[in-house]
Design a protein around this motif. Structure first.
Motif, PDB file in Angstrom:
ATOM      1  N   ALA A   7       4.756  74.973  67.128  1.00 56.29           N
ATOM      2  CA  ALA A   7       4.357  75.726  68.316  1.00 56.29           C
ATOM      3  C   ALA A   7       5.174  77.005  68.448  1.00 56.29           C
ATOM      4  O   ALA A   7       6.318  77.084  67.990  1.00 56.29           O
ATOM      5  N   LEU A   8       4.580  77.995  69.083  1.00 55.93           N
ATOM      6  CA  LEU A   8       5.263  79.253  69.361  1.00 55.93           C
ATOM      7  C   LEU A   8       6.029  79.164  70.667  1.00 55.93           C
ATOM      8  O   LEU A   8       5.600  78.499  71.610  1.00 55.93           O
ATOM      9  N   GLY A   9       7.151  79.840  70.728  1.00 57.20           N
ATOM     10  CA  GLY A   9       7.944  79.838  71.940  1.00 57.20           C
ATOM     11  C   GLY A   9       7.322  80.637  73.061  1.00 57.20           C
ATOM     12  O   GLY A   9       7.593  80.375  74.233  1.00 57.20           O
ATOM     13  N   TYR A  10       6.492  81.614  72.715  1.00 56.44           N
ATOM     14  CA  TYR A  10       5.895  82.489  73.738  1.00 56.44           C
ATOM     15  C   TYR A  10       4.522  82.962  73.265  1.00 56.44           C
ATOM     16  O   TYR A  10       4.155  82.810  72.093  1.00 56.44           O
ATOM     17  N   GLU A  11       3.769  83.552  74.166  1.00 61.54           N
ATOM     18  CA  GLU A  11       2.425  84.044  73.863  1.00 61.54           C
ATOM     19  C   GLU A  11       2.531  85.349  73.063  1.00 61.54           C
ATOM     20  O   GLU A  11       2.650  86.433  73.625  1.00 61.54           O
ATOM     21  N   SER A  12       2.455  85.214  71.772  1.00 58.73           N
ATOM     22  CA  SER A  12       2.668  86.349  70.870  1.00 58.73           C
ATOM     23  C   SER A  12       1.364  87.079  70.563  1.00 58.73           C
ATOM     24  O   SER A  12       0.385  86.466  70.113  1.00 58.73           O
ATOM     25  N   ASP A  13       1.374  88.389  70.761  1.00 52.41           N
ATOM     26  CA  ASP A  13       0.210  89.203  70.397  1.00 52.41           C
ATOM     27  C   ASP A  13       0.007  89.209  68.885  1.00 52.41           C
ATOM     28  O   ASP A  13      -1.130  89.278  68.403  1.00 52.41           O
ATOM     29  N   VAL A  14       1.105  89.145  68.136  1.00 52.85           N
ATOM     30  CA  VAL A  14       1.012  89.091  66.677  1.00 52.85           C
ATOM     31  C   VAL A  14       0.293  87.814  66.243  1.00 52.85           C
ATOM     32  O   VAL A  14      -0.599  87.846  65.390  1.00 52.85           O
ATOM     33  N   ALA A  15       0.651  86.694  66.852  1.00 54.25           N
ATOM     34  CA  ALA A  15       0.005  85.427  66.516  1.00 54.25           C
ATOM     35  C   ALA A  15      -1.487  85.479  66.834  1.00 54.25           C
ATOM     36  O   ALA A  15      -2.309  84.940  66.080  1.00 54.25           O
ATOM     37  N   LYS A  16      -1.822  86.124  67.921  1.00 52.48           N
ATOM     38  CA  LYS A  16      -3.233  86.228  68.307  1.00 52.48           C
ATOM     39  C   LYS A  16      -4.029  86.957  67.224  1.00 52.48           C
ATOM     40  O   LYS A  16      -5.191  86.650  66.967  1.00 52.48           O
ATOM     41  N   GLU A  17      -3.389  87.905  66.564  1.00 53.25           N
ATOM     42  CA  GLU A  17      -4.046  88.663  65.490  1.00 53.25           C
ATOM     43  C   GLU A  17      -4.196  87.839  64.217  1.00 53.25           C
ATOM     44  O   GLU A  17      -5.212  87.916  63.524  1.00 53.25           O
ATOM     45  N   TYR A  18      -3.180  87.009  63.901  1.00 54.39           N
ATOM     46  CA  TYR A  18      -3.167  86.311  62.620  1.00 54.39           C
ATOM     47  C   TYR A  18      -3.626  84.859  62.688  1.00 54.39           C
ATOM     48  O   TYR A  18      -4.050  84.300  61.683  1.00 54.39           O
ATOM     49  N   SER A  19      -3.499  84.227  63.848  1.00 52.19           N
ATOM     50  CA  SER A  19      -3.850  82.812  63.945  1.00 52.19           C
ATOM     51  C   SER A  19      -4.062  82.424  65.409  1.00 52.19           C
ATOM     52  O   SER A  19      -3.106  82.235  66.163  1.00 52.19           O
ATOM     53  N   GLN A  20      -5.315  82.281  65.783  1.00 56.14           N
ATOM     54  CA  GLN A  20      -5.632  81.915  67.158  1.00 56.14           C
ATOM     55  C   GLN A  20      -5.094  80.532  67.504  1.00 56.14           C
ATOM     56  O   GLN A  20      -4.632  80.292  68.625  1.00 56.14           O
ATOM     57  N   THR A  21      -5.116  79.632  66.534  1.00 60.97           N
ATOM     58  CA  THR A  21      -4.587  78.281  66.763  1.00 60.97           C
ATOM     59  C   THR A  21      -3.110  78.344  67.111  1.00 60.97           C
ATOM     60  O   THR A  21      -2.628  77.633  68.002  1.00 60.97           O
ATOM     61  N   SER A  22      -2.371  79.191  66.404  1.00 58.83           N
ATOM     62  CA  SER A  22      -0.948  79.357  66.710  1.00 58.83           C
ATOM     63  C   SER A  22      -0.764  79.937  68.103  1.00 58.83           C
ATOM     64  O   SER A  22       0.090  79.476  68.875  1.00 58.83           O
ATOM     65  N   PHE A  23      -1.553  80.941  68.418  1.00 61.59           N
ATOM     66  CA  PHE A  23      -1.448  81.572  69.737  1.00 61.59           C
ATOM     67  C   PHE A  23      -1.661  80.545  70.849  1.00 61.59           C
ATOM     68  O   PHE A  23      -0.952  80.536  71.853  1.00 61.59           O
ATOM     69  N   GLU A  24      -2.629  79.679  70.661  1.00 57.59           N
ATOM     70  CA  GLU A  24      -2.950  78.678  71.685  1.00 57.59           C
ATOM     71  C   GLU A  24      -1.868  77.611  71.817  1.00 57.59           C
ATOM     72  O   GLU A  24      -1.863  76.849  72.787  1.00 57.59           O
ATOM     73  N   SER A  25      -0.935  77.563  70.856  1.00 59.93           N
ATOM     74  CA  SER A  25       0.150  76.582  70.920  1.00 59.93           C
ATOM     75  C   SER A  25       1.317  77.064  71.778  1.00 59.93           C
ATOM     76  O   SER A  25       2.266  76.316  72.007  1.00 59.93           O
ATOM     77  N   SER A  26       1.263  78.306  72.238  1.00 62.10           N
ATOM     78  CA  SER A  26       2.395  78.925  72.932  1.00 62.10           C
ATOM     79  C   SER A  26       2.907  78.048  74.068  1.00 62.10           C
ATOM     80  O   SER A  26       2.139  77.552  74.895  1.00 62.10           O
ATOM     81  N   GLN A  27       4.218  77.897  74.130  1.00 62.46           N
ATOM     82  CA  GLN A  27       4.825  77.002  75.111  1.00 62.46           C
ATOM     83  C   GLN A  27       5.234  77.712  76.404  1.00 62.46           C
ATOM     84  O   GLN A  27       5.496  77.054  77.406  1.00 62.46           O
ATOM     85  N   ASN A  28       5.326  79.039  76.351  1.00 56.85           N
ATOM     86  CA  ASN A  28       5.732  79.813  77.529  1.00 56.85           C
ATOM     87  C   ASN A  28       4.990  81.148  77.551  1.00 56.85           C
ATOM     88  O   ASN A  28       4.538  81.631  76.521  1.00 56.85           O
ATOM     89  N   THR A  29       4.909  81.727  78.728  1.00 57.50           N
ATOM     90  CA  THR A  29       4.455  83.106  78.804  1.00 57.50           C
ATOM     91  C   THR A  29       5.576  84.007  78.289  1.00 57.50           C
ATOM     92  O   THR A  29       6.729  83.573  78.163  1.00 57.50           O
ATOM     93  N   LYS A  30       5.232  85.254  78.011  1.00 55.81           N
ATOM     94  CA  LYS A  30       6.268  86.202  77.589  1.00 55.81           C
ATOM     95  C   LYS A  30       7.349  86.322  78.661  1.00 55.81           C
ATOM     96  O   LYS A  30       8.542  86.397  78.358  1.00 55.81           O
ATOM     97  N   GLU A  31       6.934  86.339  79.913  1.00 54.94           N
ATOM     98  CA  GLU A  31       7.891  86.530  81.007  1.00 54.94           C
ATOM     99  C   GLU A  31       8.843  85.349  81.132  1.00 54.94           C
ATOM    100  O   GLU A  31      10.053  85.523  81.321  1.00 54.94           O
ATOM    101  N   GLU A  32       8.305  84.127  81.022  1.00 53.76           N
ATOM    102  CA  GLU A  32       9.155  82.932  81.093  1.00 53.76           C
ATOM    103  C   GLU A  32      10.179  82.932  79.959  1.00 53.76           C
ATOM    104  O   GLU A  32      11.362  82.648  80.172  1.00 53.76           O
ATOM    105  N   TYR A  33       9.708  83.227  78.777  1.00 53.72           N
ATOM    106  CA  TYR A  33      10.577  83.241  77.599  1.00 53.72           C
ATOM    107  C   TYR A  33      11.636  84.341  77.727  1.00 53.72           C
ATOM    108  O   TYR A  33      12.819  84.118  77.452  1.00 53.72           O
ATOM    109  N   LYS A  34      11.207  85.501  78.192  1.00 50.88           N
ATOM    110  CA  LYS A  34      12.122  86.637  78.348  1.00 50.88           C
ATOM    111  C   LYS A  34      13.237  86.308  79.341  1.00 50.88           C
ATOM    112  O   LYS A  34      14.403  86.672  79.134  1.00 50.88           O
ATOM    113  N   ASN A  35      12.902  85.605  80.403  1.00 50.03           N
ATOM    114  CA  ASN A  35      13.901  85.246  81.403  1.00 50.03           C
ATOM    115  C   ASN A  35      14.986  84.342  80.818  1.00 50.03           C
ATOM    116  O   ASN A  35      16.172  84.467  81.170  1.00 50.03           O
ATOM    117  N   VAL A  36      14.584  83.432  79.938  1.00 46.68           N
ATOM    118  CA  VAL A  36      15.552  82.524  79.308  1.00 46.68           C
ATOM    119  C   VAL A  36      16.487  83.308  78.388  1.00 46.68           C
ATOM    120  O   VAL A  36      17.711  83.131  78.419  1.00 46.68           O
TER     121      VAL A  36
END
Length: 227
Positions: A7-36
């Motif tokens: 799974a990805l730690g955050y909603e990655s735009d790069v993942a969305k381009e290369y693998s939608q399945t990976s993108f959908e595995s995201s465990q946090n939003t960018k903002e949640e991940y950034k705060n940590v």
């Protein structure tokens, strides 16, 4: 901190381009991940972003042509380290993470072919070696490719390697200490005592003597480092 481990730690735009399945595995939003990450950096931690590189079942779902094929022609769940698309994905993900969150270092784990590479090669698996490269050469070339770009964005680069990489041969999965050490800033070594063969360091059961085994292994690392 994991950027990608299945799974990805955050909603990655790069993942969305290369693998939608990976993108959908995201465990946090960018903002949640950034705060940590910000909390860690505010406390003056040196923050390392870990990317599991080629052992990536989610990327494999969407990119079967970039995976090792078994003898029946079916794609395995191991992404081939020969795949330039996989190179692009992992390095772009690293750069995106450095730019968004300010990681000090990117650590590539599973930056290799599978442990079963020797038997798979003997049994006729297709590794998708379009450029007729040696496995050790490919791992080194990927790290050259990654280091050049990641350094431009102000972060260091490290690689996880098995203890076997300090031997005088290239492991079947592509690890060889000098070929990696002359590219990356840091090696994260994994000399697990239970992986050493009987007789190593003079012990019938090496893992019962972890200090002596790791000490002897460290001496071999020093020798490879001289190269």
């Amino acid at each position: 901190v994991d950027i990608k481990d299945g799974a990805l730690g955050y909603e990655s735009d790069v993942a969305k381009e290369y693998s939608q399945t990976s993108f959908e595995s995201s465990q946090n939003t960018k903002e949640e991940y950034k705060n940590v990450i910000k909390k860690l950096k505010d406390e003056d931690f040196y923050v390392i972003g870990r990317i599991v590189t080629f052992n990536d079942e989610l990327f494999a779902v969407d990119n079967p042509n970039d995976c090792i094929k078994d003898t029946s022609g079916k794609a395995t769940k191991w992404v081939s380290a020969y795949s330039r698309r996989a190179w692009e994905y992992n390095v772009k993900l690293a750069i995106e993470s450095v730019e968004l969150f300010g990681f000090n270092e990117i650590q590539f784990d599973y930056v290799r072919f599978p442990e079963a590479s020797y038997s798979w090669s003997k049994n006729g698996y297709d590794f998708r070696n379009n450029y007729k490269e040696e496995k050790g050469q490919t791992i080194q070339n990927f790290l050259f490719y990654a280091a050049d770009q990641i350094h431009e964005h102000g972060a260091y680069i490290s690689a996880d390697v098995f203890g076997e990489s300090t031997s005088t041969y290239v492991a079947a999965y592509g690890h060889y200490w000098p070929a990696i050490s002359n590219v990356v800033d840091v090696i994260s070594a994994m000399p697990y005592p239970d992986l050493f063969a009987k007789g190593y360091a003079g012990f019938e059961i090496p893992w019962e003597h972890p200090y002596e085994v790791v000490k002897k292994w460290s001496e071999s690392a020093v020798e490879r480092q001289k190269e």
